[in-house]
Structures are given as structure tokens and as C-alpha cells.
Write a protein that holds these residues in place. Structure first.
Motif, mmCIF file in Angstrom:
data_model
loop_
_atom_site.group_PDB
_atom_site.id
_atom_site.type_symbol
_atom_site.label_atom_id
_atom_site.label_comp_id
_atom_site.label_asym_id
_atom_site.label_seq_id
_atom_site.Cartn_x
_atom_site.Cartn_y
_atom_site.Cartn_z
ATOM 1 N N THR A 46 7.535 -8.918 -17.475
ATOM 2 C CA THR A 46 6.680 -8.532 -16.587
ATOM 3 C C THR A 46 6.967 -8.964 -15.393
ATOM 4 O O THR A 46 7.570 -9.773 -14.882
ATOM 5 N N VAL A 47 6.664 -7.849 -14.231
ATOM 6 C CA VAL A 47 7.100 -8.025 -12.842
ATOM 7 C C VAL A 47 5.445 -7.835 -12.374
ATOM 8 O O VAL A 47 5.141 -6.490 -12.240
ATOM 9 N N SER A 48 4.931 -8.594 -11.666
ATOM 10 C CA SER A 48 3.648 -8.350 -11.021
ATOM 11 C C SER A 48 3.583 -9.031 -9.579
ATOM 12 O O SER A 48 4.259 -9.878 -9.206
ATOM 13 N N ASP A 49 2.641 -8.570 -8.770
ATOM 14 C CA ASP A 49 2.495 -9.019 -7.324
ATOM 15 C C ASP A 49 0.966 -9.150 -6.948
ATOM 16 O O ASP A 49 0.198 -8.745 -7.857
ATOM 17 N N ASN A 50 0.753 -9.837 -5.939
ATOM 18 C CA ASN A 50 -0.533 -9.858 -5.489
ATOM 19 C C ASN A 50 -1.027 -8.746 -4.323
ATOM 20 O O ASN A 50 -1.683 -9.148 -3.423
ATOM 21 N N GLY A 51 -0.217 -7.600 -4.331
ATOM 22 C CA GLY A 51 -0.435 -6.558 -3.377
ATOM 23 C C GLY A 51 -1.650 -5.786 -3.657
ATOM 24 O O GLY A 51 -2.682 -6.153 -4.314
ATOM 25 N N PRO A 52 -1.758 -4.562 -3.085
ATOM 26 C CA PRO A 52 -2.957 -3.847 -3.260
ATOM 27 C C PRO A 52 -3.006 -3.249 -4.406
ATOM 28 O O PRO A 52 -4.201 -2.553 -4.919
ATOM 29 N N GLY A 53 -2.044 -3.059 -5.457
ATOM 30 C CA GLY A 53 -2.133 -2.440 -6.720
ATOM 31 C C GLY A 53 -1.945 -0.904 -6.677
ATOM 32 O O GLY A 53 -1.413 -0.424 -5.350
ATOM 33 N N LEU A 54 -2.329 -0.185 -7.558
ATOM 34 C CA LEU A 54 -1.883 1.217 -7.607
ATOM 35 C C LEU A 54 -3.178 1.953 -7.600
ATOM 36 O O LEU A 54 -4.336 1.771 -8.019
ATOM 37 N N ALA A 113 8.290 -5.683 -3.495
ATOM 38 C CA ALA A 113 8.577 -6.084 -2.108
ATOM 39 C C ALA A 113 7.930 -5.385 -1.180
ATOM 40 O O ALA A 113 7.312 -5.619 -0.249
ATOM 41 N N GLU A 114 8.218 -4.124 -1.472
ATOM 42 C CA GLU A 114 7.615 -2.872 -0.328
ATOM 43 C C GLU A 114 6.006 -2.877 -0.418
ATOM 44 O O GLU A 114 5.437 -2.631 0.705
ATOM 45 N N ALA A 115 5.387 -3.168 -1.713
ATOM 46 C CA ALA A 115 4.030 -3.255 -1.604
ATOM 47 C C ALA A 115 3.231 -4.516 -1.049
ATOM 48 O O ALA A 115 2.289 -4.276 -0.478
ATOM 49 N N LEU A 116 4.289 -5.287 -0.929
ATOM 50 C CA LEU A 116 3.911 -6.723 -0.288
ATOM 51 C C LEU A 116 3.921 -6.930 1.164
ATOM 52 O O LEU A 116 3.995 -7.775 1.980
ATOM 53 N N ALA A 117 4.576 -5.742 2.023
ATOM 54 C CA ALA A 117 4.754 -5.714 3.398
ATOM 55 C C ALA A 117 3.534 -6.092 4.122
ATOM 56 O O ALA A 117 2.486 -5.250 3.830
ATOM 57 N N ASP A 118 3.628 -6.883 5.069
ATOM 58 C CA ASP A 118 2.511 -7.326 5.858
ATOM 59 C C ASP A 118 1.288 -7.714 5.092
ATOM 60 O O ASP A 118 0.184 -7.650 5.777
ATOM 61 N N ARG A 119 1.464 -8.248 3.847
ATOM 62 C CA ARG A 119 0.557 -8.720 3.267
ATOM 63 C C ARG A 119 0.328 -10.510 3.350
ATOM 64 O O ARG A 119 1.492 -11.023 3.525
ATOM 65 N N PRO A 120 -0.868 -11.073 3.485
ATOM 66 C CA PRO A 120 -0.644 -12.548 3.572
ATOM 67 C C PRO A 120 -0.585 -13.045 2.131
ATOM 68 O O PRO A 120 -0.697 -12.780 1.103
#
Length: 607
Positions: free
Chosen positions: A542-550, A517-524
Motif C-alpha cells: 500500500t502507498v497512502s498519503d495524508n493529502g486531500p484524497g481523490l 508527492a504531487e498531492a502533498l504539495a503545499d500541504r502541512p
């Protein structure tokens, strides 16, 4: 005459050899002791630094847990309404609410001041030492929080006489403040845990004055002597009561900057300690840990010198044997018998010394085992502290999740009253049924919070995967909805069980979901996917997101303690999560997906 000549000849042949051998043994033994002492100091320094880091992490977690309390209360509508209206019924209800909250959070006292510093409500309202009606405008935290929004101040309580940290936060806007919420935190439990470790630990403020300590007699003593010109205004401030602010009985050793000499607690003889310090959770605070150094240094030096003495004595004996055999080639048989007898005597003497060294080694192994046991307890406490810190982070979302059904209950209750006044019993009964469903929803949320906050026994067993995932989503769901994050579920979880402890597995999932959730802040179009995959005897969550990655540098130190890319992070969340999964016999891994976004995988044995 012949005997005298023989003795002189023997002295002439063996005198220089004996002098050189004695010098060799003496220098080698002394050098071995110095090297062993340096190595022991380095080992003690690492242990002391690790202990200081762990103590600081536990202290930081304890303070972060309590810091969220005034923040939440300052935004509580009941507090603002009571400060505006000063209605006796509202203040009485607020007293009871603060009393319950103080018992649940283990805060010493929670109280509400108006803008003039007068106490309107307090958690200790039932006690003879109640703060209600007392004016605390003289306390620095009152004026500072009204001016800056928040304040922290350590001092002796004027009523209780007990030291503690006062956490204050302003209620209302800066231009028209309503009052101040104050939470007093006492550190008795934390000091007791430090005392149980057997190592003196204490926290000092910017003046070098001891505030929190495992040694009660050291409180409000100083690291070094404070000039009278500086000490007088400190005593006049009453922050430290009437204490004389005298130096600690343990002072630095001029020869070794990291070592301290002085009288230890419960001891009358001077002792040597190795000191470690690290910045603490509160600005200007420093945490100090003293590790006893006398016995480890003495044991290391004694063992090294004993071993060196054995080796050098064996070398000298071998050299003497070779020299003697060369000098007495004609009497080889007699020389061999004499050398054998001498060697046997030396071996017997050295055997006694080795037995003593072996006994000391056995005692040291037992001490190490006890230290490892203590370290395991500290690690368990750190896991619990991480869990409580996580609860503090999700408290606002959970409060919003509870406030919605509470508001709905109020509206349906009012409607039911109107229906009853009209004689429409059926409509009133329907509203009451809806109220019952909403209370069940609130009960489900509070039951999950209560179960999550308990300290787990750490016992693994068959655990339904769906229960752990559902529990973690219940705790962080509000935050995901507030951020507009779309949650996707993949894979079949019906009947799937793994070898784990549900509460600790849930703690790992909450940490991973929070990070996503923190990685997705301000992400479209933010999205988090929770998937379950079964392969042979292994279940992968698995827990994955569409954020900026590592980032590459973050991937390299992903599971390294105190390495973090967050501005306010400790770098312990993923480390603790990996250790929890490892205790289950599983593995936690993470990386960046080819299409972008971070992906973490929990691999566990299927039950």
C-alpha cells in the motif's frame, strides 16, 4: 397450341412474382452493402483514432524526454562557468560531456551558443561536421530563447541537411544572458516504428507542411496547395530547404470527409484510406494516421451482400414453394419432387458461396490476430515511454542526490592534499576512505537509474518486495526530502517475495510515490506511508498519503485512459500501472481513506 397456352398461363402467374422478387433481392442486397460499409467505416474510424492517440502519446513521450535535457543543462554549473570563462580546458571538458550525454540520450546533437550565437562547445566536436565555431544567430530559436527563456523550431540542419526539432533554452538571467543550450532531436527511430505498423503516419505544422513522416517521400509536402504568395517566403526562410512544398498524393474524398484517395507508398494504383488526426506534442503540430480502407470495406460489403442474397433467395424460394403448392394442389407429389430437386440445387450453390465466405472470414481473423500482436508491441513501447518520462520527472532530484556526494568528494580530496603536504598520511588515508564510500553511493544511484531505464522483458518470477520498494525510494527519495515529506514504513518485508518483474513493479511504485508527492504539495506536515501486508497467499503493498484524497469525479475515471486532474498530465500513468499489475496476475485499486488522503493497494500472489 396447348403448349403455347400453358406457357402464357405460367408467365402470367409467375411474371409479377419474379419481378417483385428480383426487386426485393436487389434492394435488400444493395441496402445490406450500404449498412455494412457504414459499419465498417465506423469500425475503421475507431481503429484509426486509437492508432492516432497511441502514436501521439509515443511522440509526446519522446519529446518530453528530450525537453528535460536543455532544462537540466541550462542549470549545470559547468555550462555556466564555460560560457563565462571561455577557458579552452573547460570547453574541451564540456565537449566530452556533451558527447557522452548525446550518446546516452540518443539526441542528434547537443551544443552551446554564446549570447552572439557562436558555438563554443558541441557533442559532434570530433566530426568533420562539428558545429564548434559556427554562428547560429540567424536561427529563430537563438533570439527567441534569449528573449523568452526557451524556444522550439523544426528545420533542416544547415550542415547535416537532416531535418529535426531544435529545443533551445537560455543560460543565465534575461537581463544578462550567458548563452543558449540547444538540443537537436531527429525522429528516424520513431519514423521507423511508424513505418513498421504498415499505416502511413505523419505530423504537420500550422502551415499544413509535413515534418515527421513514416513515408520519406512525403516530407515537406503539404495537406493542400499553398498559394505562391505564401509559399515564396516559406522557401526563402530555408526552414524547409529547397523543397517545392507540393501537395500530398493523397487528397480528401468529397463524398466522405474522413476518407482520402490517392497513391499509397510502394503502390502505383489509387487506394482509399480513412484518416484520423489529433493534436501532437508541439504547439501547432497535428498528427495524422491513414488506415487502408479498400480491403476492409470491400470485404464487409461482399460478406453482407452474400449473406443477404442467401437469406432473400431462401425467402423467395420458400414463397415460390408455397405459391406453387397452392396452384398445383392436384399434382402435389410431382410438385414436391420438383421443389425438393430445386431446393437441393440451390443449397449446393449456396454451400459454395458459404465456403468462400468462410475462407474470407478465416483470412480476416488472421489479420486481426496480427493487429492484436502489433497493439501489444505498441503497449509495451508505451510502458517504456512512461518509464522514460518518469525518469525525466525525477531527473532534477537525482541530479541533486548525486551532486551532494560529488561536492563532498571534492572537499575531502582537497583536504587529503593538504594532509599529504603536511605529512599527515593517516588523516589523508581517512579522507580517501570517505571518498571511496561516497563513490559507492553514487554508483548505487547510477546503477539503479540504469536498471530502471532498461526495457523489461516482461517475464515474471519470484521478486523480493524489499528490493522493489528500496529501488523506487532511491529514485524518488530526493524529491520527498526536498518537499519535507515524512516517509513511514509499516509491515515486515524480510524474505517476502511475489510473482512479478522487479523493474516493472518498481515502475508502478515510482508512479504511485510521484502521484502522492504531487498531492502533498503545499500541504502541512506531509506524510507518505508504504506498507506491506501478508494474507494467505496474497501480498498487499500500500502507498497512502495524508493529502486531500481523490475527488468523486476523479474516482469514477481513475483508470480511464486520458482522464486526469493534472494540468500537464496525460491520464496514462495509472492506466499503465494497472495493466502492468494485471500482467503479474494481480490487481491495482485506489480510493480515499476514511481519515482523509489517497490510498492505493497493489495485490500480488506470494511466490
Amino acid at each position: 397450341m396447348a403448349d403455347s397456352a400453358a406457357r402464357q398461363a405460367t408467365l402470367k402467374r409467375w411474371g409479377p412474382f419474379a419481378v417483385v422478387s428480383a426487386l426485393f433481392i436487389g434492394i435488400a442486397t444493395w441496402a445490406a452493402g450500404e449498412v455494412a460499409a457504414d459499419a465498417a467505416r465506423a469500425d475503421l474510424a475507431r481503429q484509426a483514432d486509437a492508432a492516432a492517440a497511441l502514436h501521439a502519446a509515443v511522440l509526446r513521450s519522446e519529446l518530453e524526454k528530450h525537453r528535460s535535457l536543455p532544462f537540466v543543462l541550462a542549470a549545470d554549473p559547468d555550462v555556466g562557468q564555460a560560457l563565462r570563462s571561455r577557458d579552452p580546458a573547460a570547453l574541451a571538458a564540456l565537449n566530452r560531456k556533451l558527447e557522452d550525454l548525446s550518446g546516452q540520450t540518443r539526441a542528434a546533437v547537443i551544443y552551446i551558443l554564446d549570447a552572439r550565437g557562436l558555438t563554443l562547445a558541441a557533442s559532434n566536436w570530433r566530426l568533420p561536421t562539428s558545429f564548434v565555431g559556427s554562428n547560429y544567430a540567424f536561427r529563430p530559436y537563438h533570439a527567441e530563447s534569449l528573449r523568452q527563456g526557451s524556444a522550439e523550431h523544426f528545420a533542416l540542419g544547415t550542415v547535416s541537411g537532416r531535418p529535426g526539432l531544435f529545443l533551445a533554452r537560455r543560460v543565465g538571467p534575461a537581463e544578462a544572458p550567458l548563452g543558449v543550450v540547444v538540443v537537436k532531436v531527429e525522429f528516424d527511430a520513431l519514423e521507423g516504428e511508424w513505418r513498421g505498423s504498415g499505416e502511413p503516419a505523419f505530423v504537420t505544422d500550422p502551415h499544413g507542411i509535413v515534418l515527421v513522416t513514416s513515408v520519406p517521400g512525403w516530407r515537406f509536402r503539404t495537406l493542400a496547395a499553398i498559394p505562391e504568395a505564401e509559399r515564396a517566403p516559406l522557401r526563402a526562410s530555408l526552414q524547409y530547404g529547397k523543397e517545392s512544398l507540393t501537395p500530398l498524393p493523397v487528397q480528401p474524398d468529397p463524398k466522405h470527409p474522413r476518407e482520402r484517395l490517392g497513391i499509397a507508398p510502394e503502390s502505383e494504383a489509387p487506394q482509399r484510406f480513412l484518416a484520423a488526426s489529433t493534436p501532437a506534442a508541439s504547439p501547432g503540430w497535428t498528427l495524422h494516421v491513414l488506415t487502408a480502407a479498400d480491403r476492409p470495406l470491400r470485404s464487409a460489403v461482399t460478406a453482407a451482400r452474400a449473406l443477404t442474397l442467401l437469406l432473400t433467395a431462401a425467402i423467395v424460394g420458400l414463397a415460390a414453394l408455397v405459391l406453387r403448392r397452392r396452384q398445383r394442389a392436384a399434382a402435389q407429389a410431382a410438385a414436391e419432387v420438383a421443389a425438393r430437386a430445386e431446393l437441393e440445387a440451390r443449397v449446393a450453390s449456396r454451400t459454395v458461396e458459404l465456403s468462400g465466405a468462410n475462407e474470407r472470414l478465416t483470412r480476416e481473423m488472421e489479420e486481426r490476430r496480427r493487429a492484436e500482436t502489433h497493439l501489444q508491441r505498441v503497449q509495451d513501447d508505451l510502458i517504456q515511454a512512461n518509464k522514460l518520462a518518469t525518469l525525466g520527472q525525477i531527473a532534477a532530484g537525482v541530479a541533486h542526490e548525486i551532486n551532494q556526494p560529488v561536492a563532498a568528494i571534492r572537499a575531502y580530496a582537497d583536504n587529503a592534499g593538504v594532509f599529504l603536504d603536511r605529512g599527515e598520511a593517516g588523516s589523508a588515508r581517512e579522507n580517501l576512505g570517505i571518498i571511496g564510500g561516497l563513490t559507492e553511493r553514487i554508483g548505487l544511484i547510477t546503477d539503479e537509474l540504469r536498471a530502471f531505464s532498461r526495457k523489461s522483458a516482461g517475464q515474471t518470477g519470484p521478486t523480493p518486495v524489499e528490493d522493489a520498494i528500496a529501488g523506487s525510494l532511491l529514485l524518488v527519495g530526493a524529491r520527498l526530502r526536498q518537499q519535507g515529506i515524512v516517509l513511514e514504513r509499516t509491515g515486515e518485508t524480510g524474505g517476502v517475495r511475489v510473482q512479478a518483474d522487479r523493474m516493472r513493479l518498481e515502475q508502478v511504485l515510482v508512479n504511485l510515490l510521484q502521484n502522492a508527492a504531487e498531492a502533498l504539495a503545499d500541504r502541512p506536515e506531509p506524510r507518505i506511508t508504504v506498507g506491506v501486508e501478508q494474507k494467505r497467499g496474497t501480498v498487499r503493498i500500500t502507498v497512502s498519503d495524508n493529502g486531500p484524497g481523490l475527488a468523486p469525479e476523479a474516482s469514477e475515471g481513475l483508470f480511464t485512459p486520458f482522464v486526469t486532474t493534472k494540468a500537464k498530465g496525460l491520464g496514462l500513468g495509472l492506466v499503465i500501472s494497472r495493466d502492468i499489475v494485471a500482467e503479474f496476475g494481480g490487481e491495482l485499486s485506489g480510493g480515499t481513506q476514511p481519515a482523509g488522503g489517497a490510498r492505493f493497494t497493489i495485490s500480488l500472489k506470494r511466490a
